[in-house]
Write a protein that holds these residues in place. Structure first.
Motif, PDB file in Angstrom:
ATOM      1  N   LEU A  67       0.864  -1.168   0.000  1.00 38.70           N
ATOM      2  CA  LEU A  67       0.000   0.000   0.000  1.00 38.70           C
ATOM      3  C   LEU A  67       0.910   1.231   0.000  1.00 38.70           C
ATOM      4  O   LEU A  67       1.790   1.354   0.855  1.00 38.70           O
ATOM      5  CB  LEU A  67      -0.894  -0.008   1.240  1.00 38.70           C
ATOM      6  CG  LEU A  67      -1.850   1.170   1.429  1.00 38.70           C
ATOM      7  CD1 LEU A  67      -2.928   1.181   0.335  1.00 38.70           C
ATOM      8  CD2 LEU A  67      -2.494   1.120   2.814  1.00 38.70           C
ATOM      9  N   LEU A 112       1.211   5.161   0.465  1.00 39.37           N
ATOM     10  CA  LEU A 112       0.492   6.247   1.119  1.00 39.37           C
ATOM     11  C   LEU A 112       1.184   7.574   0.866  1.00 39.37           C
ATOM     12  O   LEU A 112       2.414   7.668   0.915  1.00 39.37           O
ATOM     13  CB  LEU A 112       0.421   5.994   2.626  1.00 39.37           C
ATOM     14  CG  LEU A 112      -0.392   4.774   3.056  1.00 39.37           C
ATOM     15  CD1 LEU A 112      -0.056   4.378   4.489  1.00 39.37           C
ATOM     16  CD2 LEU A 112      -1.878   5.048   2.926  1.00 39.37           C
ATOM     17  N   PHE A 124      -2.865  11.914   5.855  1.00 41.42           N
ATOM     18  CA  PHE A 124      -2.662  10.877   4.852  1.00 41.42           C
ATOM     19  C   PHE A 124      -3.845  10.726   3.911  1.00 41.42           C
ATOM     20  O   PHE A 124      -5.001  10.930   4.290  1.00 41.42           O
ATOM     21  CB  PHE A 124      -2.398   9.532   5.529  1.00 41.42           C
ATOM     22  CG  PHE A 124      -1.006   9.412   6.076  1.00 41.42           C
ATOM     23  CD1 PHE A 124      -0.665  10.019   7.268  1.00 41.42           C
ATOM     24  CD2 PHE A 124      -0.032   8.722   5.377  1.00 41.42           C
ATOM     25  CE1 PHE A 124       0.619   9.939   7.768  1.00 41.42           C
ATOM     26  CE2 PHE A 124       1.262   8.625   5.867  1.00 41.42           C
ATOM     27  CZ  PHE A 124       1.585   9.245   7.067  1.00 41.42           C
ATOM     28  N   GLY A 125      -3.530  10.332   2.681  1.00 38.35           N
ATOM     29  CA  GLY A 125      -4.544   9.973   1.711  1.00 38.35           C
ATOM     30  C   GLY A 125      -4.976   8.530   1.903  1.00 38.35           C
ATOM     31  O   GLY A 125      -4.441   7.814   2.751  1.00 38.35           O
ATOM     32  N   PRO A 126      -5.935   8.074   1.084  1.00 36.17           N
ATOM     33  CA  PRO A 126      -6.479   6.724   1.238  1.00 36.17           C
ATOM     34  C   PRO A 126      -5.539   5.632   0.736  1.00 36.17           C
ATOM     35  O   PRO A 126      -5.759   4.452   1.025  1.00 36.17           O
ATOM     36  CB  PRO A 126      -7.756   6.768   0.407  1.00 36.17           C
ATOM     37  CG  PRO A 126      -7.508   7.826  -0.601  1.00 36.17           C
ATOM     38  CD  PRO A 126      -6.645   8.845   0.065  1.00 36.17           C
ATOM     39  N   ARG A 184      -3.175   0.726  -3.627  1.00 37.06           N
ATOM     40  CA  ARG A 184      -2.716  -0.649  -3.384  1.00 37.06           C
ATOM     41  C   ARG A 184      -2.138  -1.195  -4.676  1.00 37.06           C
ATOM     42  O   ARG A 184      -2.864  -1.385  -5.657  1.00 37.06           O
ATOM     43  CB  ARG A 184      -3.869  -1.519  -2.885  1.00 37.06           C
ATOM     44  CG  ARG A 184      -3.399  -2.840  -2.296  1.00 37.06           C
ATOM     45  CD  ARG A 184      -4.488  -3.527  -1.493  1.00 37.06           C
ATOM     46  NE  ARG A 184      -4.910  -2.795  -0.327  1.00 37.06           N
ATOM     47  CZ  ARG A 184      -4.290  -2.791   0.850  1.00 37.06           C
ATOM     48  NH1 ARG A 184      -3.172  -3.489   0.997  1.00 37.06           N
ATOM     49  NH2 ARG A 184      -4.781  -2.109   1.866  1.00 37.06           N
TER      50      ARG A 184
END
Lengths: 110, 112
Positions: free
Chosen positions: A88, A90, A101-103, A106
């Motif tokens: 992931l 970030l 932080f952003g989402p 992935r």
């Protein structure tokens, strides 16, 4: 007030390919940092951009590169993808000390 | 660089119980953040707390910078509190400004 946004949400690539991830910071923020989070681990710092320059870098190879644009948005590029790059990714933005932080994106490397 | 250690690594609670999560750091820091990571991976800011005590609803945090630790308290836990809790800090001064070092996290599971 939009928060930190990232694109794409998910990405599947094969070994050896190249990938570009994108991040738009929170309004009013001028600093963007990128982190890699492997499964079951805490995020690891990749690098940070401020005033369109890389200000700090973590322990990542040169295959990882980035860019910051005049509007403070940023890209993370990874060349010659390895299976171990699956994680992931970030993005965080800040103006002073607190980071938001952003989402995340992935990335799966097959 | 700075080392950040969190404890316990896992915590299982019944709804309504209280809990304390701990974060130890190896060097002086100029800020400390607590995050909750939801099942989709989003890191949600809980506290920015270089020192002192802050409260936000059922959550509160205390950082004792001189003793290099921070505590996160969760009272009357709810199932929606489940997830992974991270603390993170940059090292004071030097070239590490802004580079957050994360602990390994505490996995919290709250059962109804």
């Amino acid at each position: 007030d939009a928060g930190v946004t990232q694109s794409p949400t998910h990405l599947i690539k094969t070994r050896g390919q190249q990938v570009t991830l994108r991040c738009s910071p929170k309004s009013g923020h001028d600093t963007v940092s990128w982190y890699q989070q492997a499964l079951g681990q805490g995020p690891q710092f990749i690098f940070q951009y401020y005033e369109e320059e890389e200000r700090q870098r973590g322990n990542f190879p040169d295959r990882f590169s980035g860019h910051q644009f005049p509007n403070y948005s940023s890209e993370l590029n990874v060349n010659a993808l390895l299976l171990g790059d699956s994680a992931l990714y970030l993005c965080a933005s800040s103006r002073a000390n607190e980071q938001f932080f952003g989402p995340g994106t992935r990335l799966t490397v097959l | 660089g700075i080392q950040v250690e969190q404890s316990p690594p896992d915590l299982i609670l019944q709804e309504g119980a209280n809990s304390t999560l701990r974060c130890n750091f190896s060097d002086s820091v100029n800020n400390l953040q607590w995050f909750h990571q939801n099942p989709w991976g989003q890191l949600i800011n809980l506290f920015y707390i270089p020192s002192g005590t802050k409260q936000n609803g059922r959550l509160s945090a205390t950082t004792v910078a001189t003793e290099r630790y921070s505590l996160l308290y969760i009272s009357s836990s709810q199932t929606t509190d489940s997830g992974v809790y991270f603390c993170a800090a940059p090292r004071r001064g030097g070239t590490s400004y802004g580079k957050l070092t994360f602990g390994q996290g505490t996995i919290l599971t709250v059962h109804p």
